[in-house]
Design an enzyme around this catalytic site. Structure first.
Site, mmCIF file in Angstrom:
data_model
loop_
_atom_site.group_PDB
_atom_site.id
_atom_site.type_symbol
_atom_site.label_atom_id
_atom_site.label_comp_id
_atom_site.label_asym_id
_atom_site.label_seq_id
_atom_site.Cartn_x
_atom_site.Cartn_y
_atom_site.Cartn_z
ATOM 1 N N LYS A 134 36.310 41.595 47.601
ATOM 2 C CA LYS A 134 36.366 42.676 46.614
ATOM 3 C C LYS A 134 35.625 43.909 47.115
ATOM 4 O O LYS A 134 36.029 45.047 46.843
ATOM 5 C CB LYS A 134 35.779 42.192 45.293
ATOM 6 C CG LYS A 134 36.577 41.063 44.658
ATOM 7 C CD LYS A 134 35.937 40.579 43.376
ATOM 8 C CE LYS A 134 36.760 39.437 42.775
ATOM 9 N NZ LYS A 134 36.165 38.913 41.531
ATOM 10 N N SER A 157 37.182 38.084 36.347
ATOM 11 C CA SER A 157 36.377 39.082 37.032
ATOM 12 C C SER A 157 36.693 40.497 36.579
ATOM 13 O O SER A 157 35.971 41.424 36.929
ATOM 14 C CB SER A 157 36.587 38.973 38.545
ATOM 15 O OG SER A 157 37.946 39.190 38.867
#
Length: 1012
Positions: free
Chosen positions: A692, A652
Site C-alpha cells: 500500500k 482497510s
C-alpha cells in the site's frame, strides 16, 4: 464503442474473450441476430502416460460443439494407439439445439510424479496445422515441426512441467449457428432407436472413383479371394453418409461377391465396419448393380476417422480348386461429412506431442470453451435468452487485429508461462483507450494505432448518435499521437499546423519520468506557439485523452487496495495494487463494469458501492458512498480508471469512508488512508502496508494509518483524522523523489516496499501472518527458516529447490555441498573476490565501462530536460560531453539531430541579463527553505538562492536547481544547532544481518520500529 448507450465502455468483449477465453464468453458482435445464451464449458482430463513415455494429443480448436480432441499413446512398435476422446464437461446436444463457438483455450502440462520418480522430465512439441488430420504426412515427435513454416504456429522442446497453451483463433467470421446433433422426439418398435438432427449446412463431400473398368482375375480359393478395391483419406468426427453404386460384369457362371466398407481411425485401427453386400450372385452377360447407401451416426464415431476402405470378396458356387474367376467393375462413391466444411470443424488441427515423460505420470489437459447456445424447447422454458448486440466497430476492430496477428505476435500455441505474461498485452489490445505501453515495448504500437484509426470511425458512419464519441476518440488520437498514427497508416509525417502547446490538456502531462512513462515526442507546433519537445505522459493521462469522463472534480478520500486475480486452476495468482477514491452518493456510472451492481451495507443501513457483498461494513454512515479506482490525483481533480478491477473485500478502507462521512471535503484529500476500525471506534493495524505504501508513493502521496512513515496514530479515529491537511501536490513535483516529509533512511524502506510481494488481505491470512511473526520472534530457528525462504524467493529458485529436495530426501548431497563450499574470508574466496566479502567481486569498473556509464548518465540527464537526441552513442561521439547550447538550439529550430563536435555558434544568442531584487530573492529563499511561520532561512541559504538567480540572469530556479536547493535546505536544517538532538540508538547485541534484496510474500516488509 461496444455499447452505444454507454459511452464509458472501453473494452471490446469479443476480442478479449478470443485472446483470453478464461475471462468468459461474449456475444459475437456480427449481424447474426438470434436469441441465445452464453455459456462457458470446462474440459479437464488426467491422461496417463504409456510405457514408452510418449504420446500425441490432437485438438480441434475451432470445432463448434462438445468435441475438443483425442489422446493417443505411442506403442513400442512405433505406432499410435487411441486412448480416449476429449470432450467438454457437459454434453451440449442433451440440452441445446444450436451452437456457435466464441473462443477456446486448452493447457497441457504435467505436475505429478509416479512412485519412485523424483524428477519431472520430458518435453513437448506443439504445432497448428492448417489442413485436416488425414493430410499430415509425418506425425512423429520431431516430424511435427515440419508441418508448418509459420513460426507463430509451432513451438518445440517446452518442458512438460511448464506446459503449452493452445489458443483457438477464428478462421472465418459472420458464421451461422450449427445444429448440434441433438435428439429429436421419435417412437419406434426398437427401444434402442435414436433419432437426432445433425448439421447439414456446409457439408464436406469426398468423391471417389472406385473403379473405371477395373479387371479382376484369380483362381478359386476356399473362403473366397479378398481384395481392397480402394482406400482413400477422409476426415470425420461427426455423422457421415456414403452413397453411390458399382456396376459389375462377368462371363463366369456362379460368381458370388461380398462388399464391406471400413472406416479407419488415425491410429490405423478399424472403427466402424459395414457390410454392403453379402453373397451377391452375378449374372453373366449383363450389368450387375451394387448400390451403396450408408448412414453413420455421430454416436458411433468413437474416435477421429481419417480413411475409408472398400473390400471385395469373390467366391464361386460349387467351385473347385483351380477354377477361374474374373469380373470387371466401374462406378463412383460419395462420402458426405455432415458439417465438415464449417470453418474450424475439421481444420485447422493442433497437435501436441510429448516425449520422454516418466511412465505412469499424469499429463493434465485443462481448458475452457465459450459458446453461444440456443436451448432446446424444454430448457428454453426456464432459461432466459437475449439477442446479441450488433457492433460493426468492434467486429471490424477484431478482424483487423487478427488479420495482423503474425505481426502482432498473437500465436495459436504458447509456452504457458509466456501466454500468462502476455495477458496484460492482450488486455491492452482489447482496451480501445489503453496507451499501448506494453505493445510499444514489443514494437506493435504503430500497427494497433493505425487499426484503431480505421476501426473506430465505423461506429459514427453506421450509427450517427455515436458520432460524438467516435469523433472525440479520433481527436484524442490525432492530438497526442497523430503524427505516428498517420505514418503507420501510410500518410507522410509532417507538421499538422495545430497549436497543441496552447491547449489546456498539456497541463495534465506530468514530467514524472521515474514512473517509466512513455515518451510522446516531436509534437510539431506552428511558429507563433511554444515548442513542446517530447512530453513524458503517464498511462493514466493518455487514457484520459481518449476517455470523456476520466477527470472528476469532486471531494474524495483515497485509500490503497491490494488485490489478486485468479485465472483458472492451471494459472497462478497475480498480484496487483490500486488506489481507490471514496465519493458521495450512488455513482455507479463512474465505476468500471466489473464493479457495478456490487455493494455492502453499513451498520446504519446505507450502502457502499464497489464492495463485495460480504457481511456488513462495521461503520455507521449518514449516506451512501461509491468507491471507484483511480489512476492519478491533481489539485481538486481525480483521474478515474476503467481497469477491470473486481469488487473490494476487507476493512482497510474503513478509515477513508469514515473521514468522508464526517468531514465531507469539497476537494480530494491528498493523503492515502489505510486502517480498519473495530466496534469501539479504534484504529486497528492492517497487513500489507508495504504494498500500500508503494501504491501511495507512486502517486506522490503520504500513507496515513498504522505503520506509516510520519503520521502518529491515536487510539481514536476521530482524533486521528483531524490531523489530515489539505496539501495539493505541485504540478512539477516528481512523484517520490526527495519528498520533504520522508526521513533520511526512507529510501531503503521504500525500495523494500516496492520489491515486496503480498496477497489479498483476508482475516484468515492476517491471522496466519501474525502467528508466523510471533513464532519468528520467539524461535530463532524458525526465523532462520523464514530467512532461507525469503532468499529462495528473492532469487526465483523456490521451484528448483523444491525439485532438488525431492531428489535428495535425506539431504546428503546438500550437506556435502555446504561442507565443501568456500566460506566468506577464506583464502580461495579472497583470491577470487578480494576482500569485498562472499559473492562480491572486489574490483572497480574498467575505464571503458566507467566511460560508458558516464555517457549513459549524461544521456539520462538530457532526457529529463527534454533533449532526446543525446543518446549515449551520440554523447560518446561528442567527446563524452553533453550537447552545447548551440547544438540544442539547432535541434529545436531545425528538428534535425546536430552533428557531434559542431558548436553551431550561429544559433546561440546572448541572453539579456536582468537583476533580481533582494526582496524577491528573500521571498524565494523563505518559500524553499520552509513553510510560512517558520524561522527565516540562514544567510548562507539566501546566498545560495542569490547565486541561482545570478546564473539564470534574474530568473528563478529550474527543476534541477530547485531539487539541489531542497537538498541544501534539508542539510542545513539537520545542522541547525537549535534543532533537538536525536535520541541515541542502543547498540545491537548481535551483529546486524544483511537485509535481503526482496522480502517474501508472507513477511511484512517494513516493521513498526523502522517506521518510527
Amino acid at each position: 464503442m461496444t455499447n452505444l448507450s454507454d459511452q464509458t465502455q472501453q473494452i471490446v468483449p469479443f476480442i478479449r474473450s478470443l485472446l483470453m477465453p478464461t475471462t468468459g464468453p461474449a456475444s459475437i458482435p456480427d449481424d447474426t441476430l438470434e436469441k441465445h445464451t452464453l455459456r462457458s464449458e470446462t474440459s479437464t482430463y488426467n491422461l496417463t502416460v504409456g510405457d514408452t513415455g510418449s504420446g500425441l494429443i490432437v485438438f480441434f480448436p475451432g470445432f463448434p460443439g462438445s468435441i475438443v480432441g483425442a489422446h493417443y499413446t505411442l506403442q513400442g512398435n512405433g505406432n499410435y494407439k487411441f486412448d480416449q476422446m476429449l470432450l467438454t464437461a457437459q454434453n451440449l446436444p442433451a440440452s441445446y439445439n444450436y451452437c456457435r463457438l466464441v473462443s477456446r483455450s486448452l493447457t497441457v502440462r504435467s505436475s505429478t510424479l509416479p512412485g519412485g520418480v523424483y524428477a519431472l522430465n520430458g518435453t513437448i512439441n506443439a504445432v497448428t496445422f492448417q489442413g485436416s488430420l488425414s493430410e499430415l504426412t509425418d506425425v512423429s515427435y520431431n516430424g511435427l515441426m515440419s508441418a508448418t513454416a509459420n513460426i507463430n504456429d509451432k513451438i518445440g522442446n517446452v518442458l512438460v512441467g511448464e506446459g503449452v497453451t493452445v489458443l483457438s483463433l477464428p478462421t472465418s467470421y459472420d458464421l451461422g449457428y450449427v445444429r448440434l446433433g441433438d435428439p429429436i422426439p421419435a417412437i419406434g418398435l426398437d427401444p434402442k432407436m435414436v433419432a437426432t438432427c445433425d448439421s447439414s449446412d456446409r457439408p464436406r463431400v469426398y468423391t471417389i472413383t472406385a473403379a473405371d473398368d477395373y479387371q479382376f482375375s484369380s483362381q478359386y480359393q476356399p473362403g473366397g479371394v479378398t481384395i481392397t478395391l480402394f482406400s482413400a483419406n477422409i476426415d470425420a468426427i461427426t455423422s457421415l453418409s456414403v452413397g453411390g453404386e458399382l456396376v459389375f460384369r462377368t462371363s463366369v457362371h456362379g460368381l458370388v461377391l461380398g462388399a464391406t466398407i471400413y472406416l479407419i481411425g488415425f491410429d490405423g485401427t478399424t472403427v466402424i465396419t459395414r457390410a454392403v453386400a453379402a453373397n451377391n450372385g452375378l449374372t453373366t452377360g449383363t450389368d450387375n448393380l451394387m448400390p451403396f447407401n450408408l448412414v453413420i451416426p455421430t454416436n458411433e464415431i468413437t474416435q477421429p476417422i481419417t480413411s475409408i476402405k472398400l473390400e471385395i470378396v469373390t467366391s464361386k458356387s460349387g467351385g473347385q480348386a483351380g477354377d477361374q474367376m474374373s469380373w470387371s467393375a466401374r462406378g463412383s462413391l460419395a462420402v458426405t461429412i455432415h458439417g465438415g466444411n464449417y470453418p474450424g470443424a475439421l481444420r485447422p488441427v493442433t497437435l501436441v506431442a510429448y516425449e520422454r515423460v516418466a511412465t505412469g505420470s499424469v499429463v493434465t489437459v485443462a481448458g475452457v470453451s465459450n459458446f453461444e447456445l440456443i436451448p432446446n424447447p424444454e430448457l428454453a422454458k426456464n432459461l432466459v435468452t437475449e439477442y446479441g448486440r450488433f457492433d460493426p466497430g468492434a467486429m471490424n476492430y477484431t478482424k483487423l487485429i487478427l488479420s495482423e496477428r503474425d505481426r502482432l505476435g498473437i500465436k495459436t500455441v504458447w509456452p504457458t508461462r509466456e501466454y500468462t505474461d502476455f495477458r496484460e498485452y492482450f488486455m491492452e489490445v482489447a482496451d480501445l483507450n489503453s496507451p499501448l505501453k506494453i505493445a510499444g515495448a514489443f514494437g506493435f504500437k504503430d500497427i494497433i494505432r493505425a487499426i484503431r484509426r480505421i476501426a473506430v470511425p465505423v461506429v459514427s458512419t453506421l450509427f450517427p448518435p455515436a458520432a460524438p464519441l467516435a469523433h472525440a476518440i479520433g481527436e484524442g488520437v490525432d492530438y497526442l499521437l497523430g503524427d505516428e498514427a498517420q505514418a503507420a497508416s501510410g500518410t507522410a509525417r509532417a507538421a499538422s499546423g495545430k497549436a497543441r502547446a496552447a491547449s489546456g490538456r498539456i497541463r495534465q502531462l506530468t514530467l514524472a519520468a521515474d514512473k517509466g512513462y512513455e515518451v510522446v515526442a516531436n509534437l510539431f507546433q506552428v511558429p507563433q506557439n511554444p515548442v513542446v519537445d517530447g512530453i513524458l505522459a503517464s498511462p493514466g493521462v493518455l487514457r484520459g485523452a481518449h476517455n470523456l469522463d476520466c477527470v472528476l472534480r469532486e471531494g474524495a478520500t483515497l485509500f490503497p487496495v491490494v488485490i489478486t486475480t485468479v485465472e483458472d486452476a492451471m494459472t497462478p495468482k497475480a498480484l496487483n495494487s490500486k488506489m481507490f477514491a471514496v465519493i458521495e452518493g450512488v455513482r455507479e456510472d463512474l465505476q468500471p463494469p466489473s464493479q457495478r451492481g456490487s455493494f455492502i451495507r453499513t451498520l446504519s443501513g446505507h450502502r457502499v458501492y464497489g464492495y463485495a457483498p460480504d457481511g456488513v461494513l462495521p461503520l455507521e454512515t449518514g449516506r451512501d458512498y461509491t468507491v471507484v479506482p483511480i489512476d492519478d490525483v491533481w489539485d481538486d481533480s481525480i483521474m478515474l480508471s476503467k481497469d477491470p478491477i473486481p469488487p473490494i473485500v476487507g476493512n482497510s478502507g474503513n478509515l477513508a469512508i469514515a473521514y468522508m462521512d464526517v468531514f465531507r471535503p469539497k476537494v480530494p484529500i491528498h493523503v492515502a488512508m489505510t486502517g480498519a476500525l473495530n466496534a469501539c471506534g479504534e484504529i486497528e493495524k492492517v497487513s500489507f502496508r508495504s504494498t500500500k505504501l508503494a501504491t501511495a508513493h507512486r502517486l506522490g502521496l503520504r500513507l496515513a494509518g498504522p505503520g506509516a512513515f510520519d503520521v502518529n496514530t491515536g487510539p481514536n479515529w476521530a482524533t486521528f483524522i483531524k490531523r489530515f491537511p489539505h496539501n495539493p501536490r505541485d504540478w512539477d513535483r516528481l512523484p517520490y523523489l526527495n519528498l520533504p516529509y520522508l526521513p533520511p533512511n526512507a529510501g531503503r524502506q521504500y525500495h523494500l516496499a516496492m520489491a515486496a510481494s503480498e496477497f489479498k488481505e483476508t482475516p484468515e491470512l492476517e491471522s496466519a501472518v501474525r502467528a508466523m511473526e510471533a513464532a519468528a520472534n520467539v524461535d530463532p530457528l524458525f526465523q532462520s527458516a523464514l530467512s532461507v525462504f525469503m532468499w529462495l524467493e528473492e532469487n526465483g529458485i523456490v521451484t528448483d529447490m523444491a525439485n532438488f529436495a525431492l531428489s535428495d530426501p535425506n539431504a546428503h548431497r546438500m550437506r556435502n555441498f555446504l561442507a565443501n563450499a568456500p566460506q566468506a574470508g577464506s583464502k580461495s574466496q579472497r583470491a577470487k573476490y578480494g576482500t569485498a566479502g562472499y559473492g562480491v567481486e572486489a574490483r572497480g569498473p574498467t575505464p571503458e565501462e566507467a566511460q560508458r556509464e558516464k555517457d549513459t548518465r549524461i544521456s539520462k540527464k538530457m532526457e529529463t530536460m527534454g533533449i532526446y537526441f543525446a543518446t549515449p552513442e551520440w554523447v560518446a561521439l561528442n567527446g563524452h560531453r553533453g550537447p552545447s547550447p548551440g547544438q540544442v538550439k539547432y535541434w529545436q529550430n531545425k528538428r534535425e539531430i546536430p552533428d557531434p563536435n559542431e558548436d553551431y555558434l550561429d544559433y546561440v544568442h546572448a541572453e539579456k541579463s536582468r537583476l533580481a531584487s533582494e526582496e524577491q530573492i528573500l521571498r524565494a529563499a523563505t518559500s524553499i527553505y520552509g513553510a510560512p511561520g517558520q524561522a527565516e532561512p540562514p544567510q548562507a541559504f539566501i546566498d545560495e538562492v542569490a547565486k541561482v538567480y545570478e546564473i539564470n540572469h534574474g530568473r528563478g530556479p529550474n527543476q534541477e536547481q530547485m531539487k539541489d536547493l531542497l537538498l541544501t535546505a534539508m542539510e542545513m536544517k539537520h545542522r541547525n544547532p537549535r534543532r533537538a538532538l536525536p535520541k541515541p540508538k542502543p547498540k545491537p547485541n548481535a551483529p546486524t544481518q544483511r537485509p535481503p534484496g526482496r522480502l517474501g510474500r508472507w513477511i511484512r516488509t517494513v516493521s513498526d520500529e523502522d517506521l518510527e
